[in-house]
Design a protein around this motif. Structure first.
Motif, PDB file in Angstrom:
ATOM      1  N   LEU A 107      30.560  32.753 -18.619  1.00 32.25           N
ATOM      2  CA  LEU A 107      30.516  34.110 -19.547  1.00 32.25           C
ATOM      3  C   LEU A 107      31.248  35.048 -18.622  1.00 32.25           C
ATOM      4  CD1 LEU A 107      29.817  36.222 -21.800  1.00 32.25           C
ATOM      5  CD2 LEU A 107      27.849  36.878 -20.583  1.00 32.25           C
ATOM      6  N   LEU A 108      30.933  35.305 -17.471  1.00 31.30           N
ATOM      7  CA  LEU A 108      31.471  36.421 -16.570  1.00 31.30           C
ATOM      8  C   LEU A 108      32.956  35.838 -16.039  1.00 31.30           C
ATOM      9  CD1 LEU A 108      28.390  37.198 -14.086  1.00 31.30           C
ATOM     10  CD2 LEU A 108      29.434  38.433 -15.951  1.00 31.30           C
ATOM     11  N   LEU A 193      18.137  34.004 -11.114  1.00 34.77           N
ATOM     12  CA  LEU A 193      19.808  33.781 -10.783  1.00 34.77           C
ATOM     13  C   LEU A 193      20.344  34.493 -12.022  1.00 34.77           C
ATOM     14  CD1 LEU A 193      19.584  30.071  -9.786  1.00 34.77           C
ATOM     15  CD2 LEU A 193      19.951  32.114  -8.478  1.00 34.77           C
ATOM     16  N   VAL A 194      20.118  34.480 -13.425  1.00 35.24           N
ATOM     17  CA  VAL A 194      21.133  34.928 -14.354  1.00 35.24           C
ATOM     18  C   VAL A 194      20.962  36.431 -14.215  1.00 35.24           C
ATOM     19  CG1 VAL A 194      21.260  35.271 -16.873  1.00 35.24           C
ATOM     20  CG2 VAL A 194      20.670  32.968 -15.915  1.00 35.24           C
ATOM     21  N   LEU A 195      19.703  37.177 -13.817  1.00 39.51           N
ATOM     22  CA  LEU A 195      19.466  38.797 -13.976  1.00 39.51           C
ATOM     23  C   LEU A 195      20.360  39.152 -12.558  1.00 39.51           C
ATOM     24  CD1 LEU A 195      15.745  38.982 -14.866  1.00 39.51           C
ATOM     25  CD2 LEU A 195      17.819  39.573 -16.170  1.00 39.51           C
ATOM     26  N   LEU A 196      20.331  38.518 -11.560  1.00 40.50           N
ATOM     27  CA  LEU A 196      21.035  38.783 -10.298  1.00 40.50           C
ATOM     28  C   LEU A 196      22.613  38.513 -10.343  1.00 40.50           C
ATOM     29  CD1 LEU A 196      18.377  37.637  -7.954  1.00 40.50           C
ATOM     30  CD2 LEU A 196      19.043  40.096  -8.418  1.00 40.50           C
ATOM     31  N   ALA A 197      23.272  37.800 -11.271  1.00 37.40           N
ATOM     32  CA  ALA A 197      24.581  37.547 -11.203  1.00 37.40           C
ATOM     33  C   ALA A 197      25.583  38.557 -11.002  1.00 37.40           C
ATOM     34  CB  ALA A 197      24.915  36.722 -12.463  1.00 37.40           C
ATOM     35  N   ASP A 198      25.279  39.604 -11.551  1.00 36.25           N
ATOM     36  CA  ASP A 198      26.295  40.687 -11.284  1.00 36.25           C
ATOM     37  C   ASP A 198      25.695  42.244 -11.399  1.00 36.25           C
ATOM     38  OD1 ASP A 198      29.287  41.007 -10.922  1.00 36.25           O
ATOM     39  OD2 ASP A 198      29.067  42.726 -12.114  1.00 36.25           O
ATOM     40  N   ALA A 335      22.056  36.312  -2.965  1.00 33.41           N
ATOM     41  CA  ALA A 335      23.310  35.955  -2.566  1.00 33.41           C
ATOM     42  C   ALA A 335      24.007  34.870  -3.295  1.00 33.41           C
ATOM     43  CB  ALA A 335      23.250  35.206  -1.034  1.00 33.41           C
ATOM     44  N   ILE A 336      23.169  33.742  -3.666  1.00 34.11           N
ATOM     45  CA  ILE A 336      23.418  32.798  -4.627  1.00 34.11           C
ATOM     46  C   ILE A 336      24.059  33.221  -5.855  1.00 34.11           C
ATOM     47  CG2 ILE A 336      22.953  30.636  -5.810  1.00 34.11           C
ATOM     48  CD1 ILE A 336      21.076  30.106  -3.348  1.00 34.11           C
ATOM     49  N   ALA A 337      23.081  34.218  -6.696  1.00 35.75           N
ATOM     50  CA  ALA A 337      23.534  34.382  -7.898  1.00 35.75           C
ATOM     51  C   ALA A 337      24.510  35.720  -7.870  1.00 35.75           C
ATOM     52  CB  ALA A 337      22.384  35.219  -8.624  1.00 35.75           C
ATOM     53  N   ARG A 338      24.660  36.425  -7.009  1.00 31.94           N
ATOM     54  CA  ARG A 338      25.777  37.340  -7.070  1.00 31.94           C
ATOM     55  C   ARG A 338      27.150  36.939  -6.578  1.00 31.94           C
ATOM     56  NH1 ARG A 338      24.328  42.499  -6.699  1.00 31.94           N
ATOM     57  NH2 ARG A 338      22.890  41.935  -8.066  1.00 31.94           N
ATOM     58  N   SER A 339      27.206  35.595  -5.735  1.00 28.04           N
ATOM     59  CA  SER A 339      28.528  34.959  -5.626  1.00 28.04           C
ATOM     60  C   SER A 339      29.074  34.690  -7.015  1.00 28.04           C
ATOM     61  CB  SER A 339      28.362  33.773  -4.632  1.00 28.04           C
ATOM     62  OG  SER A 339      27.597  32.756  -5.433  1.00 28.04           O
ATOM     63  N   VAL A 340      28.448  34.364  -8.180  1.00 24.83           N
ATOM     64  CA  VAL A 340      29.332  34.260  -9.514  1.00 24.83           C
ATOM     65  C   VAL A 340      29.879  35.495  -9.725  1.00 24.83           C
ATOM     66  CG1 VAL A 340      28.630  34.084 -11.854  1.00 24.83           C
ATOM     67  CG2 VAL A 340      27.707  32.360 -10.107  1.00 24.83           C
TER      68      VAL A 340
END
Length: 367
Positions: A107-108, A193-198, A335-340
């Motif tokens: 999506l992003l 992970l989804v909530l932290l993605a951006d 870190a893992i999620a936000r890298s997306v």
């Protein structure tokens, strides 16, 4: 706010208030108690009042933009709107009900299918692992989109592996396998992970975009984001919250709150500038778990004394303690999620071709 409250806060006439509504600067809704009256969204009014108070001098607007102020970079990736975190016009909390990080990345990144993150091997240091990827990596400039997507996926996979993820498949299952989680623990990790993605233009994302604006290679852009995330006022808040909780458990929650406030530190794990009515990410995570007794006592004391609600850092620590995750796992998930999200912003910034280069306001001698 009521009409009278809005007029008093803005110090304007009714005609001006209605003009703000027509220009969609302020949201208006019927009053449930009396449909003949209207209510006006308080967030919109307070934000507008702050902008008017600062004035419209260019230097004032530019300075305020660097600290929770005016939007300065156009993006279609994510925003915080009316207390909700939005990914490309969709509420992140709703997406977290069913998506994994792979679907969130699609999506992003505006891809039709879920991103497949490759199997990656890495040492136990994310900085070194990403730095190794930068060796020989090519600039973002003039590259085919497919190549950049592949490089972005490799960066995310490397980040996950550096924090312990093993095997293949969805990232939350790789982490669950590494951390020996049961089904409930795996579900908490997936949702987090989804909530932290951006999270819009936070400091680490801004650093990523600055690097991307220079044409730096994708791994270098992600490394810039990770370096910024490591600061104690950003992704390092987990350690501060653990210290706060330890003190509360030792001397009592009320005493610990007084001490932290007296030191001028604020209260880690509570409140958020962008969410005056509570962090929706925390609500989403905490709706499915019960914090342990120590965390619950601290939460209740802060709510009773200051009216502050838990934020995402509190929710991550609750997950960490409930499922006995490894040390610094909250930072790992961040870190893992936000890298997306960093990949998405690097791609978007590179597509503009613009270099981010603000000016400084010199305060030394000018003669």
């Amino acid at each position: 706010m009521t009409r009278d409250d809005a007029l008093a806060t803005l110090n304007v006439r009714s005609q001006t208030l209605y003009a703000y509504v027509s220009r969609k600067l302020i949201e208006r809704r019927p009053d449930p108690g009396d449909p003949r009256l209207s209510l006006y969204r308080g967030d919109d009014i307070l934000a507008l009042a702050q902008r008017r108070a600062r004035g419209r001098r260019q230097s004032a607007v530019a300075a305020s933009a660097l600290a929770w102020g005016e939007p300065v970079i156009p993006t279609a990736i994510a925003t915080v709107r009316h207390g909700d975190l939005i990914y490309r016009d969709r509420a992140a909390t709703e997406l977290a009900e069913h998506m994994g990080l792979e679907e969130a990345a699609a999506l992003l990144w505006e891809q039709p299918d879920a991103i497949i993150f490759p199997k990656a091997s890495a040492g136990n240091d994310a900085f070194q692992s990403l730095a190794a990827l930068t060796m020989g990596a090519r600039s973002l400039v003039g590259r085919r989109a497919e190549k950049l997507f592949n490089e972005g996926a490799q960066c995310v996979a490397t980040m996950a592996a550096a924090f312990g993820a093993i095997g293949t498949g969805p990232v939350h299952r790789r982490l669950a396998a590494a951390w020996s989680l049961n089904a409930n623990g795996e579900e908490s990790v997936r949702r987090a992970l989804v909530l932290l993605a951006d999270h819009e233009l936070n400091p680490s994302t801004f650093a990523t975009r600055v690097a991307a604006s220079t044409g730096a290679a994708m791994p270098a852009c992600i490394l810039a984001g990770l370096a910024t995330l490591s600061g104690p006022k950003h992704g390092g808040a987990e350690a501060a919250l653990e210290s706060f909780l330890l003190e509360a458990s030792s001397v009592g929650a009320d005493t610990a709150i007084e001490r932290w406030l007296a030191r001028g530190h604020g209260l880690p794990g509570f409140g958020h500038q962008l969410y005056p009515y509570g962090d929706p990410r925390a609500r989403s995570l905490l709706a499915n778990i019960q914090p342990d007794a120590e965390l619950a006592t601290l939460r209740d004391a802060v709510a009773d004394g200051l009216g502050l609600q838990p934020n995402i850092d509190f929710a991550l620590l609750a997950i960490t303690r409930l499922h006995t995750l490894p040390p610094r796992s909250g930072f790992a998930l961040f870190a893992i999620a936000r890298s997306v999200g960093w990949v998405a912003h690097a791609l978007e910034q590179a597509a503009t071709g613009a270099v981010i280069r603000p000016r400084a306001r010199y305060q030394g001698k000018t003669d």
